[in-house]
Design an enzyme around this catalytic site. Structure first.
Site, PDB file in Angstrom:
ATOM      1  N   ASP A 194       0.784  -1.248   0.000  1.00 46.72           N
ATOM      2  CA  ASP A 194       0.000   0.000   0.000  1.00 46.72           C
ATOM      3  C   ASP A 194       0.814   1.295   0.000  1.00 46.72           C
ATOM      4  O   ASP A 194       0.440   2.266   0.687  1.00 46.72           O
ATOM      5  CB  ASP A 194      -0.973   0.014   1.187  1.00 46.72           C
ATOM      6  CG  ASP A 194      -1.933  -1.160   1.170  1.00 46.72           C
ATOM      7  OD1 ASP A 194      -1.875  -1.986   0.245  1.00 46.72           O
ATOM      8  OD2 ASP A 194      -2.751  -1.251   2.101  1.00 46.72           O
TER       9      ASP A 194
ATOM     10  N   LYS B 150      -6.696  -4.978  -3.184  1.00 45.47           N
ATOM     11  CA  LYS B 150      -7.354  -5.637  -2.038  1.00 45.47           C
ATOM     12  C   LYS B 150      -8.382  -4.701  -1.423  1.00 45.47           C
ATOM     13  O   LYS B 150      -8.125  -3.506  -1.244  1.00 45.47           O
ATOM     14  CB  LYS B 150      -6.306  -6.063  -1.008  1.00 45.47           C
ATOM     15  CG  LYS B 150      -5.494  -4.922  -0.414  1.00 45.47           C
ATOM     16  CD  LYS B 150      -4.358  -5.480   0.437  1.00 45.47           C
ATOM     17  CE  LYS B 150      -3.535  -4.392   1.093  1.00 45.47           C
ATOM     18  NZ  LYS B 150      -4.218  -3.611   2.114  1.00 45.47           N
TER      19      LYS B 150
ATOM     20  N   CYS C  89      -2.135  -2.496   7.679  1.00 45.05           N
ATOM     21  CA  CYS C  89      -2.090  -3.420   6.544  1.00 45.05           C
ATOM     22  C   CYS C  89      -0.830  -4.294   6.524  1.00 45.05           C
ATOM     23  O   CYS C  89      -0.881  -5.440   6.075  1.00 45.05           O
ATOM     24  CB  CYS C  89      -2.264  -2.655   5.243  1.00 45.05           C
ATOM     25  SG  CYS C  89      -3.950  -1.993   5.111  1.00 45.05           S
TER      26      CYS C  89
HETATM   27  C1  C5J Z   1      -3.210   0.656   5.458  1.00 39.42           C
HETATM   28  C2  C5J Z   1      -5.017   1.858   6.541  1.00 39.42           C
HETATM   29  N1  C5J Z   1      -2.711   0.432   4.260  1.00 39.42           N
HETATM   30  N2  C5J Z   1      -4.261   2.271   7.547  1.00 39.42           N
HETATM   31  N3  C5J Z   1      -4.483   1.136   5.506  1.00 39.42           N
HETATM   32  O1  C5J Z   1      -2.567   0.451   6.462  1.00 39.42           O
HETATM   33  O2  C5J Z   1      -6.202   2.122   6.516  1.00 39.42           O
END
Ligand code: C5J
Length: 220
Positions: free
Chosen positions: A25, A129, A162
């Site tokens: 991400d 995802k 994540c």
């Molecule tokens: C991730 C989030 N990628 N913090 N998403 O950690 O919402």
């Protein structure tokens, strides 16, 4: 050939043929100003420290011919894959609304895409995802098993959300994971420390924790 990476709680041994570098991400919505992260009131500069070391590890993994996989968190434009509970978190609604980089966390929008510094090249799968974990409702496991991957070296944001969720999912599926501490980041410094401690505790109960320099030294 077996390689050794200095890590905690003890050195990690891996084979680059069966190891993938996974970038979680690294999206504009999380690490750039005016995205989802900032809309939630977070200081994105805390995440940006991970970019430079991650670029060095990515270059080393590519040079070593290792498999590289990228993930993105986001939803269909009609938000049919976004549970109402996720949509309304934080006291107000952000996902799907118009931000400065398009609709927040919606696939195909500029903010949903990966930052230029770590952009995928041809042949590197991108896993889209809908959840925090990269295994949930995706074909990541299938792709890894088809390639004979057994170990994951992990970088990305955010550490306790994540990255940690994916690390736990991977561990439960029998993959070994190593998280590179300077290549993952959190909006909350105390969560960064706690998440890394949880991963390596009890003899690597979830996995190992290492660093960009140690990973690069082992890959070379
Ligand atoms: C991730 C989030 N990628 N913090 N998403 O950690 O919402």
């Amino acid at each position: 050939m077996t390689k050794t990476m200095a890590a905690e709680p003890f050195d990690y041994q891996f084979d680059s043929e069966t190891t993938a570098l996974v970038l979680i991400d690294f999206q504009r919505d999380f690490v750039e100003p005016n995205g989802f992260g900032e809309a939630l009131g977070n200081d994105v500069s805390l995440l940006r420290t991970s970019i430079e070391p991650a670029t060095r590890v990515l270059a080393a993994a590519r040079a070593a011919g290792m498999m590289v996989i990228h993930t993105r968190e986001g939803h269909r434009p009609d938000l049919t894959d976004c549970p109402p509970a996720k949509l309304t978190r934080g006291g107000t609604t952000f996902i799907g609304t118009e931000g400065s980089m398009g609709r927040i966390l919606v696939r195909g929008e500029k903010g949903h895409d990966i930052i230029p510094e770590l952009y995928p090249i041809d042949g590197e799968p991108i896993i889209d995802k809908p959840g925090k974990g990269a295994f949930y409702a995706t074909d990541l496991e299938l792709i890894l098993r088809e390639r004979g991957i057994r170990s994951l070296i992990m970088m990305g944001v955010t550490t306790e959300v994540c990255v940690q969720t994916t690390a736990r999912e991977a561990n439960d599926r029998g993959f070994e994971i190593v998280v590179l501490e300077d290549c993952v980041a959190s909006y909350f410094p105390e969560f960064q420390t706690a998440a890394l401690d949880m991963i390596k505790a009890q003899g690597a109960i979830v996995g190992w924790v290492s660093s960009s320099d140690a990973a690069i030294a082992a890959m070379s």
